[in-house]
Design a protein around this motif. Structure first.
Motif, short mmCIF file in Angstrom:
data_model
loop_
_atom_site.label_atom_id
_atom_site.label_comp_id
_atom_site.label_asym_id
_atom_site.label_seq_id
_atom_site.Cartn_x
_atom_site.Cartn_y
_atom_site.Cartn_z
N LYS A 178 0.79 -1.23 0.00
CA LYS A 178 0.00 0.00 0.00
C LYS A 178 0.83 1.28 0.00
CE LYS A 178 -2.62 1.20 3.57
NZ LYS A 178 -3.82 1.22 4.41
N ASP A 185 0.16 5.89 5.02
CA ASP A 185 -0.87 5.90 3.97
C ASP A 185 -1.67 7.20 3.97
OD1 ASP A 185 -2.29 5.52 6.30
OD2 ASP A 185 -3.47 3.82 5.56
N ASN A 197 -6.96 3.75 2.08
CA ASN A 197 -7.07 2.31 2.35
C ASN A 197 -7.49 1.53 1.12
OD1 ASN A 197 -6.40 2.68 5.06
ND2 ASN A 197 -8.53 3.15 5.58
CA CA Z 1 -5.28 3.71 6.93
#
Ligand code: CA
Ligand code: UD1
Length: 462
Positions: free
Chosen positions: A23, A103, A228
């Motif tokens: 991610k 993130d 996310n």
């Molecule tokens: Ca997150």
């Protein structure tokens, strides 16, 4: 001012991204999310930065290099467990520690700076950076007591129905007194919906100990966007691009339609350049002043000097010197170097080739693996035949030469200065100075060909 430390959480896999790429390595406007976070962190000049790595550890380390220290979290047991991995390097230090998730690519150094200053002024044991979210789904919620003081943070999956109504969210950025942080991380339990050790649980532990917990609500929610999944990724991208475009406009670049202009974060553009709609400029590209980048162009990792005009063309890893122009619908591929005041017209492809100053390559031409001098005229439909099926060969074309239309130059060919190729030639040999190469069969006219046709005497053909 106390010592300032930063921990960046970047060990998670990012299951919700449904991606092979970890991610925090997903790019936003051309830079990995975790790199955005670190770049902003660097601007506040902390005493130490430690990044927690796990999934894709090698790739994150390759990307960030020695800009940060690292701690490995070999099993992802939650954000609290992640922070605990920094204990060896940080555990017994005096000072304050900022924890940021990898993130959240939109935070600015200014916000971090304000938060740290606020925390110190409040003399708190911990300060949470919070924001008001119209749609708080997925974020931890800030639970306050009747006096308005922060009680705890409750995660989406653990929140009661009424807690889910709360619109004040944990942005994922928190500051702690460093020693209290590590002391309490050992006490965090994983009895929750996800079976994880949550960093935000340190907040309720501190409250139980009578420590002061503050919250700093930021004005601009968009900065706190946590990515996310791909929906949030596209939102982050949009916000980042708007920010980049606004900065260029303030610096004197005309962007005709900022909502449809895509410029990566490392791109430089000089003033009085005009960018038309639906242009994409990627990677490490620099564009000079007073250029026109026409609609639909795509430019990556290239150097475009002043006064260049690019009309609906694709430029990759190439250089265009001052005053040159290209397009519509041409393609510069890696290692194309276009000299000053060169004209590259439409439907041309140029690869690993140098085009000297003032040379013209106007129409439907492929130049691959060649060096062209100055003041050359390349006719329409010329092909530099550079590949024999096994190996690529290079040709050199001297200054002031003339290449007639529809010629093939079968490399390797050395063409001297002031020489000529007659149109329609297929050239295989070198051409000396001042010579003209003509390499095609001569024309013959079949006289009275018409009379030989069977229909030539019929009424309707007369
Ligand atoms: Ca997150
Ligand atoms: C987290 C917060 C939530 C907050 C939100 C803000 C927790 C428990 N929740 O939720 O309150 O509103 O961020 O965006 O802290 N990571 C690790 N190791 C782990 C788990 C996570 O390094 O074991 C890293 C991830 O790589 C990621 C970051 O921590 O960069 C946040 O993890 P994520 O799973 O995205 O947390 P959220 O559910 O978004």
């Amino acid at each position: 001012m106390s010592n300032r430390y930063v921990i960046i959480l970047a060990a998670g896999k990012g299951t919700r991204m449904k991606s092979r790429l970890y991610k925090v390595l997903h790019p936003v406007a051309g830079r990995a999310m975790v790199d955005h976070v670190l770049t902003q962190i660097e601007q506040i000049k902390p005493d130490m930065v430690e990044t927690i790595i796990g999934n894709g550890a090698d790739k994150v380390r390759d990307l960030l290099g020695d800009r940060t220290k690292y701690a490995l979290q070999s099993e992802q047991l939650g954000t609290g467990h992640a922070v605990l991995q920094a204990e060896q390097d940080l555990g017994n230090k005096e000072g304050i520690t900022l924890v940021v998730t990898g993130d959240t690519p939109l935070f600015t150094a200014k916000t971090f700076e304000n938060l740290l200053d606020f925390h110190e002024k409040e003399d708190a044991a911990a300060t949470i950076l919070t924001a008001h979210a119209e749609n708080p789904f997925g974020y931890g919620r800030i639970v306050r007591n009747d006096n308005g003081n922060v009680e705890k943070i409750v995660e989406q999956k653990d929140a009661s129905r009424s807690e889910r109504e709360i619109q004040e969210i944990n942005t994922g950025v928190l500051v702690f007194d460093n020693k209290l942080l590590f002391e309490n991380l050992h006490k965090v339990k994983n009895e929750n919906a996800q079976g994880e050790y949550y960093l935000p649980d340190v907040i309720s532990l501190l409250k139980e100990q009578g420590e002061k917990v503050s919250a700093y609500q930021m004005a601009d929610l968009s900065e706190s966007l946590g990515v996310n999944d791909r929906v949030a990724l596209s939102q982050a991208e949009k916000i980042m691009r708007r920010r980049i475009n606004e900065q260029h406009m303030r610096d004197g670049v005309t962007i005709v339609d900022p909502d449809n202009t895509y410029i990566d974060v490392d791109v430089e553009i000089g003033n009085d350049t005009v960018i038309e709609p639906n242009v994409k400029i990627f990677g490490k590209t620099s564009i000079g002043s007073e250029c026109i980048i026409g609609a639909g162009s795509r430019i990556s990792d290239s150097e475009i000097q002043d006064n260049v005009e690019i009309i609906s063309s694709t430029i990759e890893s190439a250089v265009m010197h001052k005053g040159s122009n290209i397009g519509p619908n041409s393609h510069l591929r890696p290692k194309a170097e276009i000299g000053r005041d060169v004209h590259i017209g439409n439907f041309c492809e140029i690869k690993n080739a140098k085009i000297g100053d003032r040379t013209k390559v106007g129409h439907l031409t492929y130049v691959g693996d060649a060096t062209l001098g100055t003041d050359i005229n390349v006719g329409c439909g010329v092909v530099f035949v550079n590949y024999d099926g096994v190996k690529k060969w290079h040709s050199n074309i001297g200054d002031h030469s003339f290449i007639g239309s529809n010629s093939n130059i079968i490399a390797p060919v050395e063409m001297s200065d002031h020489s000529f190729i007659a149109a329609g030639s297929t050239v295989t040999d070198d051409i000396p100075k001042h010579a003209m190469a003509i390499a095609r069969s001569r024309q013959t006219n079949k006289e009275d060909f018409w009379d030989r046709l069977p229909l030539s005497n019929s009424e309707e053909w007369k």
